[in-house]
Scaffold this motif. Sequence first.
Motif, mmCIF file in Angstrom:
data_model
loop_
_atom_site.group_PDB
_atom_site.id
_atom_site.type_symbol
_atom_site.label_atom_id
_atom_site.label_comp_id
_atom_site.label_asym_id
_atom_site.label_seq_id
_atom_site.Cartn_x
_atom_site.Cartn_y
_atom_site.Cartn_z
ATOM 1 N N LEU A 291 0.663 -1.253 0.111
ATOM 2 C CA LEU A 291 0.026 -0.015 0.037
ATOM 3 C C LEU A 291 0.928 1.279 0.058
ATOM 4 O O LEU A 291 0.279 2.380 0.338
ATOM 5 N N GLY A 292 2.106 1.093 -0.252
ATOM 6 C CA GLY A 292 3.113 2.015 -0.126
ATOM 7 C C GLY A 292 2.859 3.263 -1.383
ATOM 8 O O GLY A 292 2.072 3.078 -2.276
ATOM 9 N N GLY A 293 3.951 4.020 -1.512
ATOM 10 C CA GLY A 293 3.914 5.052 -2.429
ATOM 11 C C GLY A 293 4.854 6.254 -2.019
ATOM 12 O O GLY A 293 5.901 5.949 -1.465
ATOM 13 N N VAL A 294 4.316 7.423 -2.223
ATOM 14 C CA VAL A 294 5.245 8.547 -1.856
ATOM 15 C C VAL A 294 4.196 9.505 -1.543
ATOM 16 O O VAL A 294 3.317 9.627 -1.787
ATOM 17 N N ARG A 295 4.887 10.422 -0.576
ATOM 18 C CA ARG A 295 4.076 11.692 0.042
ATOM 19 C C ARG A 295 5.092 12.686 0.221
ATOM 20 O O ARG A 295 6.167 12.805 0.453
ATOM 21 N N PHE A 296 4.273 14.177 0.229
ATOM 22 C CA PHE A 296 5.219 15.071 0.259
ATOM 23 C C PHE A 296 5.067 15.489 1.874
ATOM 24 O O PHE A 296 4.017 15.563 2.558
ATOM 25 N N ILE A 297 6.356 15.894 2.490
ATOM 26 C CA ILE A 297 6.251 16.227 4.017
ATOM 27 C C ILE A 297 6.631 17.671 3.907
ATOM 28 O O ILE A 297 7.699 18.051 3.361
ATOM 29 N N PRO A 298 5.874 18.649 4.477
ATOM 30 C CA PRO A 298 6.393 19.942 4.781
ATOM 31 C C PRO A 298 7.605 20.161 5.980
ATOM 32 O O PRO A 298 7.689 19.574 6.826
ATOM 33 N N SER A 299 8.611 20.709 5.468
ATOM 34 C CA SER A 299 9.652 20.963 6.512
ATOM 35 C C SER A 299 10.415 22.078 5.806
ATOM 36 O O SER A 299 10.400 22.481 4.590
ATOM 37 N N MET A 300 11.123 22.810 7.099
ATOM 38 C CA MET A 300 12.022 23.887 6.728
ATOM 39 C C MET A 300 13.233 23.671 7.614
ATOM 40 O O MET A 300 13.022 23.644 8.818
ATOM 41 N N SER A 301 14.279 24.312 7.052
ATOM 42 C CA SER A 301 15.570 24.218 7.883
ATOM 43 C C SER A 301 15.280 25.304 9.122
ATOM 44 O O SER A 301 14.775 26.236 8.894
ATOM 45 N N LYS A 302 16.196 24.858 10.086
ATOM 46 C CA LYS A 302 16.134 25.704 11.184
ATOM 47 C C LYS A 302 16.809 27.055 10.994
ATOM 48 O O LYS A 302 16.046 28.160 11.493
ATOM 49 N N ASP A 303 17.645 27.319 10.058
ATOM 50 C CA ASP A 303 18.363 28.674 9.486
ATOM 51 C C ASP A 303 17.224 29.463 8.810
ATOM 52 O O ASP A 303 17.125 30.459 9.300
ATOM 53 N N ARG A 304 16.431 28.675 8.008
ATOM 54 C CA ARG A 304 15.504 29.324 7.089
ATOM 55 C C ARG A 304 14.156 29.935 8.127
ATOM 56 O O ARG A 304 13.942 31.202 8.154
ATOM 57 N N ALA A 305 13.824 28.869 9.053
ATOM 58 C CA ALA A 305 12.740 29.315 9.828
ATOM 59 C C ALA A 305 13.207 30.633 10.772
ATOM 60 O O ALA A 305 12.509 31.448 11.169
ATOM 61 N N VAL A 306 14.536 30.229 11.418
ATOM 62 C CA VAL A 306 15.098 31.451 12.085
ATOM 63 C C VAL A 306 15.033 32.854 11.507
ATOM 64 O O VAL A 306 14.970 34.089 11.966
#
Length: 274
Positions: free
Chosen positions: A67-82
């Motif tokens: 039942l697998g596949g691919v998915r997008f996970i939101p993420s942002m580096s700490k440096d960019r967030a700061v």
Amino acid sequence: MDKLPRNERIATLVKLLSDSPGKIFTLGGFAEMFGSAKSTISEDIDIVGNILSKLDLGHVETISGALGGVRFIPSMSKDRAVRILEGLCAELCRKERLLPGGFIYMLDIIYNPEWIDDIGYIFAGHFFPKSIDYVVTVETKGIPLALATAKHLGVPLVIVRRNSEAAEGASVSINYVSGSSKKLQTMVLSLRSLKRNSRLLFVDDFMKGGGTAKGIAELAKEFECEVAGIGVLVETAEPNKKLVEEYFSLLLLQKVDEEAGVIDIKLSPNWSRI
């Protein structure tokens, strides 16, 4: 549909994946959509994942199994967030934002799509591993931020109200004590709002004593749900001890000196622990 060249497939994959964070897409589904072999689609997805990671725009996760596949996970580096939050601090510390009584004008930030989208993305990346089912907030100022967070998590938004509305049907009502004013207040939520045994993320724009967050936790119990996370844009330094222990704040309001025209907002100590 005519067979698309690779550059067009990749552009479409980026759009489909990033528009549906957390949703699992199968290689077979993509292969049928594009009229291409699964091996070709797999190569395309590798390219998409590398591009997104290189540009710090999130990442693509492969899930194995039948039942697998691919998915997008939101993420942002700490440096960019700061960098984003330091810019927000500078904006909020402008003395022109001081209002009579020591209040800070924040409505233009709260209703600015660019700021709110970035903040919601930061929250989504932080809380994605918590397997959130719903984002919850209390009317009204927290709604834009909660909606942006829900969008980037790919889950519904639920709004808790101060008064019941006939259009929402039967509801649950609880009383709670405000953490700052110590006044008795009311929360109301429609019985149809939440599925039992769901995991909730409470998002709010401001926290002083933590009374609202604690009230949400109590309300969640009435639905047999769990508050799996609490995200706050700005918390105050005082009182130091809140009515809730586990929460993730982005900014810390240390003091407001109305007479001197000073607003002191810094990054929350949370960032030193990430």
